[in-house]
Design a protein around this motif. Structure first.
Motif, PDB file in Angstrom:
ATOM      1  N   ILE A 200       0.870  -1.212  -0.149  1.00 29.72           N
ATOM      2  CA  ILE A 200      -0.532   0.009   0.244  1.00 29.72           C
ATOM      3  C   ILE A 200       0.554   1.761   0.128  1.00 29.72           C
ATOM      4  O   ILE A 200       2.236   1.131   0.456  1.00 29.72           O
ATOM      5  N   LYS A 201       0.397   2.176  -0.859  1.00 31.70           N
ATOM      6  CA  LYS A 201       1.104   3.675  -0.525  1.00 31.70           C
ATOM      7  C   LYS A 201       0.521   4.640   0.620  1.00 31.70           C
ATOM      8  O   LYS A 201       1.157   5.016   1.248  1.00 31.70           O
ATOM      9  N   GLU A 202      -0.159   4.176   0.957  1.00 29.08           N
ATOM     10  CA  GLU A 202      -0.810   4.819   1.747  1.00 29.08           C
ATOM     11  C   GLU A 202      -2.016   4.019   2.806  1.00 29.08           C
ATOM     12  O   GLU A 202      -2.827   3.681   2.056  1.00 29.08           O
ATOM     13  N   ILE A 203      -2.713   5.000   3.913  1.00 29.57           N
ATOM     14  CA  ILE A 203      -3.533   3.857   4.519  1.00 29.57           C
ATOM     15  C   ILE A 203      -4.904   4.761   4.136  1.00 29.57           C
ATOM     16  O   ILE A 203      -4.989   5.448   4.264  1.00 29.57           O
ATOM     17  N   LYS A 204      -6.131   4.156   3.860  1.00 29.45           N
ATOM     18  CA  LYS A 204      -7.163   4.956   3.175  1.00 29.45           C
ATOM     19  C   LYS A 204      -8.385   3.622   3.029  1.00 29.45           C
ATOM     20  O   LYS A 204      -8.128   2.466   3.149  1.00 29.45           O
ATOM     21  N   SER A 205      -9.640   4.368   3.215  1.00 28.42           N
ATOM     22  CA  SER A 205     -10.765   3.343   3.484  1.00 28.42           C
ATOM     23  C   SER A 205     -10.681   2.343   2.032  1.00 28.42           C
ATOM     24  O   SER A 205     -11.158   1.313   2.151  1.00 28.42           O
ATOM     25  N   THR A 206     -10.408   2.766   1.113  1.00 29.97           N
ATOM     26  CA  THR A 206     -10.705   2.400  -0.439  1.00 29.97           C
ATOM     27  C   THR A 206      -9.378   0.857  -0.519  1.00 29.97           C
ATOM     28  O   THR A 206      -9.326   0.745  -1.163  1.00 29.97           O
ATOM     29  N   ASN A 207      -8.710   1.232   0.267  1.00 31.68           N
ATOM     30  CA  ASN A 207      -7.198  -0.244   0.286  1.00 31.68           C
ATOM     31  C   ASN A 207      -8.136  -1.287  -0.519  1.00 31.68           C
ATOM     32  O   ASN A 207      -9.249  -2.222   1.419  1.00 31.68           O
ATOM     33  N   PHE A 208      -7.801  -2.559  -1.401  1.00 27.16           N
ATOM     34  CA  PHE A 208      -7.894  -3.490  -1.174  1.00 27.16           C
ATOM     35  C   PHE A 208      -7.103  -4.678  -2.098  1.00 27.16           C
ATOM     36  O   PHE A 208      -6.193  -4.095  -3.239  1.00 27.16           O
ATOM     37  N   PRO A 209      -6.955  -5.800  -1.725  1.00 25.89           N
ATOM     38  CA  PRO A 209      -5.687  -6.146  -2.154  1.00 25.89           C
ATOM     39  C   PRO A 209      -6.015  -6.737  -3.641  1.00 25.89           C
ATOM     40  O   PRO A 209      -7.823  -7.400  -3.683  1.00 25.89           O
ATOM     41  N   SER A 210      -5.538  -6.328  -4.348  1.00 23.13           N
ATOM     42  CA  SER A 210      -5.323  -7.417  -5.849  1.00 23.13           C
ATOM     43  C   SER A 210      -4.896  -7.946  -6.362  1.00 23.13           C
ATOM     44  O   SER A 210      -3.346  -8.033  -5.827  1.00 23.13           O
ATOM     45  N   LEU A 211      -4.403  -9.400  -7.296  1.00 24.70           N
ATOM     46  CA  LEU A 211      -3.156  -9.670  -7.654  1.00 24.70           C
ATOM     47  C   LEU A 211      -3.151  -9.705  -8.907  1.00 24.70           C
ATOM     48  O   LEU A 211      -4.248  -9.697  -9.924  1.00 24.70           O
ATOM     49  N   ASP A 212      -2.122  -9.803  -9.481  1.00 25.62           N
ATOM     50  CA  ASP A 212      -2.027  -9.764 -10.764  1.00 25.62           C
ATOM     51  C   ASP A 212      -2.016 -10.905 -11.335  1.00 25.62           C
ATOM     52  O   ASP A 212      -1.967 -12.160 -11.598  1.00 25.62           O
ATOM     53  N   ALA A 213      -2.608 -11.443 -12.507  1.00 18.26           N
ATOM     54  CA  ALA A 213      -2.363 -12.673 -13.603  1.00 18.26           C
ATOM     55  C   ALA A 213      -1.229 -13.310 -13.843  1.00 18.26           C
ATOM     56  O   ALA A 213      -0.107 -12.812 -13.694  1.00 18.26           O
ATOM     57  N   PHE A 214      -0.736 -14.365 -14.486  1.00 19.89           N
ATOM     58  CA  PHE A 214       0.128 -15.565 -14.572  1.00 19.89           C
ATOM     59  C   PHE A 214       0.345 -14.286 -16.193  1.00 19.89           C
ATOM     60  O   PHE A 214       0.176 -14.405 -17.003  1.00 19.89           O
ATOM     61  N   TYR A 215       2.340 -14.192 -15.786  1.00 23.88           N
ATOM     62  CA  TYR A 215       2.895 -13.842 -17.275  1.00 23.88           C
ATOM     63  C   TYR A 215       4.114 -14.380 -17.037  1.00 23.88           C
ATOM     64  O   TYR A 215       4.393 -15.305 -16.613  1.00 23.88           O
ATOM     65  N   GLN A 216       4.753 -14.822 -18.789  1.00 22.51           N
ATOM     66  CA  GLN A 216       5.639 -15.417 -18.959  1.00 22.51           C
ATOM     67  C   GLN A 216       6.490 -14.649 -20.303  1.00 22.51           C
ATOM     68  O   GLN A 216       5.545 -14.143 -20.688  1.00 22.51           O
ATOM     69  N   ASP A 217       7.852 -14.615 -19.734  1.00 23.91           N
ATOM     70  CA  ASP A 217       8.470 -14.389 -20.769  1.00 23.91           C
ATOM     71  C   ASP A 217       8.712 -15.520 -21.465  1.00 23.91           C
ATOM     72  O   ASP A 217       9.906 -16.148 -21.674  1.00 23.91           O
ATOM     73  N   GLY A 218       7.866 -16.295 -22.510  1.00 24.94           N
ATOM     74  CA  GLY A 218       8.462 -17.324 -23.408  1.00 24.94           C
ATOM     75  C   GLY A 218       9.737 -17.717 -23.747  1.00 24.94           C
ATOM     76  O   GLY A 218       9.816 -18.702 -23.938  1.00 24.94           O
ATOM     77  N   ARG A 219       9.796 -16.526 -24.356  1.00 27.41           N
ATOM     78  CA  ARG A 219      11.704 -16.708 -24.932  1.00 27.41           C
ATOM     79  C   ARG A 219      12.650 -17.191 -23.810  1.00 27.41           C
ATOM     80  O   ARG A 219      13.108 -18.254 -24.022  1.00 27.41           O
ATOM     81  N   LYS A 220      12.482 -16.163 -22.892  1.00 23.25           N
ATOM     82  CA  LYS A 220      13.822 -16.071 -21.793  1.00 23.25           C
ATOM     83  C   LYS A 220      13.760 -17.953 -21.223  1.00 23.25           C
ATOM     84  O   LYS A 220      14.196 -18.402 -20.813  1.00 23.25           O
ATOM     85  N   VAL A 221      12.197 -18.580 -21.470  1.00 25.62           N
ATOM     86  CA  VAL A 221      11.650 -19.161 -20.222  1.00 25.62           C
ATOM     87  C   VAL A 221      12.623 -20.782 -21.429  1.00 25.62           C
ATOM     88  O   VAL A 221      12.815 -21.560 -21.205  1.00 25.62           O
ATOM     89  N   PHE A 222      12.205 -20.632 -22.404  1.00 27.73           N
ATOM     90  CA  PHE A 222      12.007 -21.246 -23.765  1.00 27.73           C
ATOM     91  C   PHE A 222      14.011 -21.533 -24.050  1.00 27.73           C
ATOM     92  O   PHE A 222      14.612 -22.877 -23.495  1.00 27.73           O
ATOM     93  N   GLU A 223      14.913 -20.711 -23.896  1.00 26.22           N
ATOM     94  CA  GLU A 223      16.098 -20.658 -23.309  1.00 26.22           C
ATOM     95  C   GLU A 223      16.453 -21.149 -22.335  1.00 26.22           C
ATOM     96  O   GLU A 223      17.708 -22.263 -22.161  1.00 26.22           O
ATOM     97  N   PHE A 224      16.080 -20.978 -20.652  1.00 27.70           N
ATOM     98  CA  PHE A 224      16.306 -21.957 -20.050  1.00 27.70           C
ATOM     99  C   PHE A 224      16.179 -22.832 -20.130  1.00 27.70           C
ATOM    100  O   PHE A 224      16.748 -23.830 -19.447  1.00 27.70           O
ATOM    101  N   ALA A 225      14.814 -23.335 -20.609  1.00 21.64           N
ATOM    102  CA  ALA A 225      14.389 -24.368 -20.216  1.00 21.64           C
ATOM    103  C   ALA A 225      15.465 -25.219 -21.422  1.00 21.64           C
ATOM    104  O   ALA A 225      16.002 -26.987 -21.052  1.00 21.64           O
ATOM    105  N   THR A 226      15.415 -25.005 -22.004  1.00 16.75           N
ATOM    106  CA  THR A 226      16.496 -26.143 -22.931  1.00 16.75           C
ATOM    107  C   THR A 226      17.812 -25.268 -23.189  1.00 16.75           C
ATOM    108  O   THR A 226      18.905 -26.252 -24.340  1.00 16.75           O
TER     109      THR A 226
END
Length: 323
Positions: A200-226
């Motif tokens: 959080i950046k400040e204490i306020k009544s509208t604060n509510f936790p949220s999650l980001d969706a899955f993300y991957q850098d496909g090229r970097k992952v492929f290079e790592f995996a191979t």
């Protein structure tokens, strides 16, 4: 004292999602998906079926196959990056649903390497001699963490669960464990991420936790995996004089193209690789456990198997087992 695998099991939700189904909600098509990933279908958990439900199905089957009662289980480990909640642990929910009242339970979050990490962790607990039976389950409902506008990631993933029961034995020939090598490549923390929560950046009544969706850098992952991953696999096979004689290899079911690359780099035929990604998609850490049960059902004879998982972190690990 030996530690043996006394049962294997897996479960996938009933809902089958085809490439054409995904093409209706994003800019993609069956030809592109199969060409780049080899994936034809995947299963999605829907209608309130969550990760703990998938894991519990596996736990129930493990108990039935092993002939053990829930009360005989001492330890439950669940590897997942799509838990029902941050707390309580999904393993706690599975313990309750199985009525495994004598077990202690916790989650492991090592992404697609989770089953290898979980199996390694449980083996150390069992080797202490204080515990008789442990359940290790990998379970994922990846579908709930997908951004279905991100066609570079969403087309890969499916939901499922798989697992094993480890049991103590006084027979030396029963021991499942041969060797392991586990690593973390610390420079890859941004290549794959999911569920990040901003401070959080400040204490306020509208604060509510949220999650980001899955993300991957496909090229970097492929290079790592191979690149890095097959070197680890080669090292552990050479160390144990199994470079040419290993019976089967179960790699993380990231996509078929990566598995084909691993086959070439290890100079092992594809016939030795257990593959379920074509029908199930990338089920993260569950894919290895699911494939292990599929292999055991198809080839129940004694065999030596290399399990290799790799994923966010970047965590990667290989473990050689005997069944």
């Amino acid at each position: 004292m030996s530690v043996k695998i006394s049962a294997t099991a897996h479960y996938v939700p009933e809902r089958i999602v085809t490439n054409d189904d995904l093409a209706r909600v994003m800019d993609t098509n069956d030809e592109w998906i199969q060409k780049h990933t080899g994936i034809k279908t995947r299963h999605f958990a829907m209608d309130d079926e969550n990760t703990s439900d998938l894991a519990t199905k596996v736990g129930e089957e493990l108990l039935q196959k092993s002939g053990l009662s829930a009360e005989q289980i001492d330890l439950i480990i669940v590897s997942t990056i799509t838990p029902d909640s941050l707390t309580p642990a999904t393993a706690n929910l599975v313990q309750r649903k199985l009525n495994a009242k004598n077990a202690f339970s916790f989650d492991i979050s090592s992404a697609c390497a989770g089953f290898v990490f979980g199996l390694s962790t449980a083996e150390k607990f069992m080797r202490s001699g204080r515990y008789q039976h442990a359940i290790v389950i990998s379970a994922e409902t990846n579908s709930k963490m997908m951004d279905f506008q991100d066609r570079t990631s969403a087309v890969f993933f499916g939901d499922g669960a798989g697992g094993v029961i480890l049991s103590n034995s006084d027979q030396a020939n029963d021991d499942f464990y041969v060797d392991e090598k586990i690593n973390t490549a610390a420079n890859g923390t941004e290549y794959i991420h999911s569920g990040r929560i901003n401070p959080i950046k400040e204490i306020k009544s509208t604060n509510f936790p949220s999650l980001d969706a899955f993300y991957q850098d496909g090229r970097k992952v492929f290079e790592f995996a191979t690149g890095i991953v097959p070197e680890q696999m080669k090292t552990i096979l050479e160390k144990n004089h199994l470079t040419e004689t290993i019976d089967y290899v179960i790699p993380h079911q990231a996509n078929l193209r990566i598995i084909e690359q691993l086959s070439q780099k290890l100079d092992l035929p594809m016939e030795k690789f257990v593959v379920n990604v074509v029908d199930y998609g990338n089920t993260s850490s569950a894919g290895l456990a699911m494939a292990l049960d599929q292999l055991q059902q198809k080839h129940p004879e004694p065999k030596t198997v290399l399990l290799t998982g790799f994923g966010a972190g970047l965590d990667f690990g290989s473990i050689i087992i005997k069944l």
